[in-house]
Design an enzyme around this catalytic site. Structure first.
Site, PDB file in Angstrom:
ATOM      1  N   GLY A 290       8.258  -2.987  64.706  1.00  0.00           N
ATOM      2  CA  GLY A 290       7.822  -2.486  66.004  1.00  0.00           C
ATOM      3  C   GLY A 290       6.308  -2.363  66.022  1.00  0.00           C
ATOM      4  N   LYS A 291       5.732  -2.307  67.200  1.00  0.00           N
ATOM      5  CA  LYS A 291       4.287  -2.099  67.335  1.00  0.00           C
ATOM      6  C   LYS A 291       3.991  -1.711  68.760  1.00  0.00           C
ATOM      7  CE  LYS A 291       0.698  -2.512  64.493  1.00  0.00           C
ATOM      8  NZ  LYS A 291       0.713  -2.171  63.062  1.00  0.00           N
ATOM      9  N   GLY A 292       2.973  -0.898  68.952  1.00  0.00           N
ATOM     10  CA  GLY A 292       2.650  -0.484  70.312  1.00  0.00           C
ATOM     11  C   GLY A 292       1.245   0.057  70.404  1.00  0.00           C
TER      12      GLY A 292
END
Length: 429
Positions: free
Chosen positions: A118-120
């Site tokens: 995941g990444k944000g």
């Protein structure tokens, strides 16, 4: 020479616009020919499972209201919850988040962790925010993402422009809305509220461990090895200082304003890190100063790009004089530059192996939160060393067996594990 699908020289187009997503997909496609994996699985891995885009309103200190854009890319969770950082930076884009989330998927698989990628982040310059504004922005972002994150769903961590305090605010906002303290919703928190000792320095520590192993692999004496580090933040500084302790000669380090150079070696423990004194590297008394671009082209044994992505490109790959590049940042080498370095015989140890100490100690933190039992710093360091050496052995054995690059070998290890999990679970009708 790399080309695009229409046959145009890739080095011409790269300077125009190559995203982290472009690089991640190209690397996946290159590794595809090296693994015996169903084409359908590879196709699924080219796309994120979900991408959340949210509006994050903030009441500024002067009473005005601004609305920022936030993202959270959830790439793949076949091996476990999504895992990856949250960054606050003006150049955050959806494609960047997707590409970085893909790299997190491979990274977790290379380390054999029960996580996906995941990444944000938020499109904002954190330097433009007061402490109060950053806290309010973080708490609102946590609320906007509340339905999509959780200890068994998606576990954010610090990244560019965020830190342990940011994670504390995020965790508190999430916990208040859930009605119970939930330390496992994020990692990288202060130890006093469930964080792990050693988490902040872990990515840089793993870079140094892997660099040490690579130096030994190529029969170099670490006492005679020169090192240049671009970026003297949490990753670069910790890598530089540990390599210094191992006996290497760190001749150059930099921050956003430029680099300092001493052919006889810098006292890396005396040079202030970004956390100790922001943007202070050039204030340190050193024989020479250089630009960040000049640092990359120094004639050293080991180059560690540990600042931002896309710093080694088709435009400067021919000028890289290091024998070994160990990637401290995420995606510092573009696909076209990677091929050029390979042709020149420059060995590149990829980010998905080298800086994986961050997510590995995040896993340790997650375990501590679940069990409500803290580990000592010594245990964290010992467990990290063991995990990094095991991953190094797996990747180096694969490299030798297949006679491929370090990046290809890491991808083979990671993709094979992901494919096995997908084949075991099957495809939901």
């Amino acid at each position: 020479m790399a080309t695009t699908t229409d046959g145009q020289d890739d080095s011409d187009t790269e300077a125009e616009h190559v995203t982290a997503l472009d690089n991640a997909r190209r690397q996946l496609e290159r590794a595809e020919s090296l693994v015996d994996v169903d084409d359908g699985i590879i196709e699924r891995l080219k796309h994120p499972t979900k991408v959340q885009r949210v509006a994050v309103p903030l009441k500024r200190d002067d009473g005005t209201v601004e609305v920022y854009t936030g993202y959270r890319s959830q790439h793949d969770d076949v091996r476990g919850p999504y895992k990856g950082g949250l960054r606050y930076h003006p150049d955050v884009t959806e494609d960047e988040c997707v590409g970085l989330s893909m790299w997190m998927t491979w990274k977790c698989a290379v380390m054999d962790l029960p996580f996906g990628g995941g990444k944000g982040g938020i499109v904002v310059d954190p330097k433009d925010l007061s402490t109060g504004e950053k806290e309010r922005l973080t708490r609102r972002f946590a609320e906007e993402l509340r339905d999509f994150v959780g200890p068994k769903k998606d576990i954010p961590a610090p990244d560019m422009g965020t830190d342990a305090q940011t994670m504390a605010w995020f965790m508190d906002a999430y916990s208040m809305q859930e009605g119970e303290t939930t330390p496992g919703v994020v990692t990288g928190k202060p130890p006093v509220i469930g964080g792990s000792y050693g988490r902040e320095e872990s990515p840089g520590r793993s870079v140094a461990i892997i660099a040490r192993e690579a130096i030994d692999h190529y029969d170099m004496d670490i006492e005679d090895t020169t090192v240049a580090v671009q970026g003297f933040g949490s990753v670069g500084a910790n890598a530089a200082r540990l390599l210094d302790d191992y006996g290497a000669t760190v001749v150059a380090v930099s921050d956003v304003n430029g680099a300092i150079y001493d052919a006889d070696g810098l006292d890396t423990h005396d040079v202030p890190t970004h956390e100790e004194e922001p943007e202070a590297v050039l204030k340190y008394d050193a024989p020479e100063t250089l630009s960040n671009e000049e640092l990359l082209e120094l004639d050293v044994d080991v180059l560690i790009p540990a600042a931002i992505g896309d710093v080694i490109t088709a435009d400067n790959a021919a000028d890289i004089r290091a024998d070994l590049v160990v990637e401290g940042a995420n995606g510092p080498t573009t696909f076209a530059a990677d091929e050029m370095l390979e042709e020149r015989g420059v060995e590149v140890i990829p980010d998905i192996l080298a800086n994986a100490g961050g997510v590995t100690v995040s896993y340790f933190e997650w375990l501590q939160d679940i069990n409500r039992r803290a580990w000592s710093l010594e245990r964290v360091y010992d467990e990290l060393e063991t995990a990094m050496l095991e991953a190094w052995d797996n990747v180096s054995e694969t490299k030798a067996d297949l006679d491929v690059t370090w990046r290809d070998a890491a991808y083979v290890v990671g993709i094979t594990r992901i494919a096995e999990a997908k084949e075991s679970r099957g495809l939901w009708p």
